[in-house]
Write a protein that holds these residues in place. Structure first.
Motif, short mmCIF file in Angstrom:
data_model
loop_
_atom_site.label_atom_id
_atom_site.label_comp_id
_atom_site.label_asym_id
_atom_site.label_seq_id
_atom_site.Cartn_x
_atom_site.Cartn_y
_atom_site.Cartn_z
N PRO A 1 -0.96 0.71 4.11
CA PRO A 1 -0.12 -0.37 3.26
C PRO A 1 -0.62 -1.72 3.09
CG PRO A 1 0.31 -0.58 5.56
CD PRO A 1 -0.78 0.73 5.45
N ILE B 1 3.77 -6.08 -0.79
CA ILE B 1 4.63 -5.50 -1.72
C ILE B 1 4.44 -6.13 -3.09
CG2 ILE B 1 6.47 -4.91 -0.10
CD1 ILE B 1 7.95 -7.59 -0.93
N LYS C 1 0.24 -0.56 -4.59
CA LYS C 1 1.58 0.10 -5.09
C LYS C 1 1.43 1.80 -4.99
CE LYS C 1 3.55 -3.34 -7.94
NZ LYS C 1 4.60 -3.65 -7.19
N CYS D 1 -0.68 3.12 -2.66
CA CYS D 1 -0.21 3.61 -1.36
C CYS D 1 1.15 3.85 -1.00
CB CYS D 1 -1.14 2.61 -0.50
SG CYS D 1 -2.94 2.86 -0.73
N HIS D 2 1.88 2.66 -1.44
CA HIS D 2 3.35 2.77 -0.90
C HIS D 2 3.84 3.98 -1.77
CE1 HIS D 2 3.01 -1.92 -0.43
NE2 HIS D 2 2.35 -1.40 0.67
N ALA D 3 3.53 4.40 -2.77
CA ALA D 3 4.13 5.46 -3.46
C ALA D 3 3.90 6.82 -2.61
CB ALA D 3 3.89 5.75 -4.96
N ILE E 1 3.25 6.68 0.58
CA ILE E 1 4.21 6.68 1.90
C ILE E 1 5.38 7.24 1.65
CG2 ILE E 1 4.90 5.41 3.74
CD1 ILE E 1 2.34 3.73 3.25
N LYS E 2 6.07 6.94 0.74
CA LYS E 2 7.54 7.29 0.29
C LYS E 2 7.48 8.81 -0.06
CE LYS E 2 8.54 3.11 -2.28
NZ LYS E 2 8.98 2.38 -3.39
N GLN E 3 6.36 9.36 -0.35
CA GLN E 3 6.10 10.91 -0.78
C GLN E 3 5.90 11.66 0.48
OE1 GLN E 3 3.46 11.21 -3.86
NE2 GLN E 3 4.57 9.81 -5.22
N GLY E 4 5.57 10.85 1.69
CA GLY E 4 5.35 11.67 2.96
C GLY E 4 4.03 11.26 3.59
N LEU F 1 1.52 6.90 7.33
CA LEU F 1 1.00 5.17 6.95
C LEU F 1 0.09 4.97 8.41
CD1 LEU F 1 3.57 2.04 6.59
CD2 LEU F 1 1.69 2.20 8.66
#
Length: 368
Positions: free
Chosen positions: A266, A269, A275, A277-279, A281-284, A287
């Motif tokens: 991560p 923000i 961005k 990497c954050h996407a 992490i949101k997709q599974g 982290l």
């Protein structure tokens, strides 16, 4: 069968593989289907037209029945010359040394052109990828993660690009695990030229591998395609800095499709390079904040640094449990009474020491 090298029969053997590689319309999937049906290339080219049509379209079957194309003949001469140089080899799908993890993907290459330590292609590895225009912190993170993972005996896999890839390779070279560069040109070329010195060191200390014919220059379409090999050779893919439309996200997507773990580092923000990497992490994606997080996810935390010539303990009870037949991890866990994390750590240590071989299908077999 061993990797193709320069022996008395290699010209004939290599000619068949190169001829198959250069038949228009025969990609990795079709080639694998033909090999499964008919056997080695000479049997494919001697097969009846009607039998070929059962595997490939009629238009492709007619091309297979034609004499070898000039490009295949010229490639044969070029490749035989290239094989004369120390450290160069060609692996085919039929070779015992072909990386077992690549056999699990949907479209493994027909041929792999290898410079350096081909054995690294079959050792436990983690891919580290990210932005070509990485920040100074991102490049430091790539080198640090790679150094720690390589120090634990994990081979670092990346794509020889500028930025994150470059520093991942540098870190991998500093540890026992070494590094593998999967490139999008012929194995006799280096792209980008700024990494010429790095490529030479990788060829001497690690491994460079390509599926592309010798002499093939850098072409935009080749690099997204080679990404499936970066993820395919690895047990997990770590993304360090990636914009929302980064090519590294292609590698991460392919890793997920291939059943590999995906890890993401991560960032702020407010950072554009965070961005992607954050996407993920949101997709599974998992982290991670340190190399130990990756090792722990792979059940390798605490494994001491190991080199290929390190000897595993000869009296480990796990070797007795293994016997001399292939077994899956669940069977070994039940027989040994070890927790899965502990079991996988011991198996990896034995694999790195050359005492255990990992086979396709998640099986393990004692070597000696």
């Amino acid at each position: 069968m061993h990797a193709i090298a320069t022996t008395a029969d290699t010209a004939t053997e290599l000619a068949g593989w190169l001829r198959l590689q250069h038949v228009p319309g025969v990609g990795p999937v079709a080639a694998r289907a033909l090999l499964a049906r008919f056997g080695l290339p000479p049997h494919i080219f001697s097969a009846p037209f009607d039998a070929l049509r059962e595997v490939v379209p009629a238009s492709v079957a007619r091309l297979i029945a034609q004499p070898p194309r000039p490009v295949a003949n010229s490639q044969l001469e070029l490749t035989l010359q290239w094989l004369q140089r120390p450290g160069n080899a060609v692996l085919t799908l039929a070779d015992a040394g072909y990386p077992p993890l690549l056999l699990e993907i949907a479209d493994p290459p027909l041929l792999l052109y290898v410079r350096g330590r081909a054995e690294l292609l079959s050792r436990p590895g983690v891919a580290i990828v990210g932005s070509r225009n990485a920040s100074a912190q991102g490049m430091q993170n790539a080198a640090a993660f790679a150094h720690t993972l390589s120090g634990a005996g994990v081979t670092i896999i990346s794509g020889l690009a500028l930025g994150i890839d470059t520093h991942a390779h540098e870190g991998g070279l500093r540890g026992a695990g070494g590094t593998v560069a999967v490139i999008g040109t012929g194995a006799d070329l280096v792209y980008p030229r700024r990494n010429l010195d790095l490529a030479q060191r990788i060829a001497e200390q690690g491994c460079i591998v390509s599926e592309y014919a010798l002499g093939l220059p850098a072409m935009p379409a080749n690099f997204p395609r080679r990404n499936r090999l970066i993820s395919g050779l690895a047990r997990g893919v770590l993304v360090i800095e990636a914009a929302a439309q980064s090519g590294s996200l292609i590698t991460a997507r392919l890793a997920g499709e291939q059943g590999r773990d995906v890890y993401a580092l991560p960032g702020s923000i407010h950072a554009t390079l965070a961005k992607g990497c954050h996407a993920l992490i949101k997709q599974g994606a998992k982290l991670v904040e340190s190399a130990d997080d990756v090792l722990q996810e792979l059940s390798w935390l605490g494994m001491p640094a190991a080199r290929p010539d390190d000897a595993a303990p000869v009296d480990t009870p796990l070797l007795a449990v293994l016997g001399h037949d292939p077994h899956d991890a669940d069977t070994l866990a039940a027989r040994s009474g070890l927790a899965m994390g502990v079991l996988m750590g011991e198996l990896l240590a034995l694999e790195l020491a050359g005492r255990v071989e990992r086979l396709p299908g998640g099986l393990f077999q004692r070597c000696k």
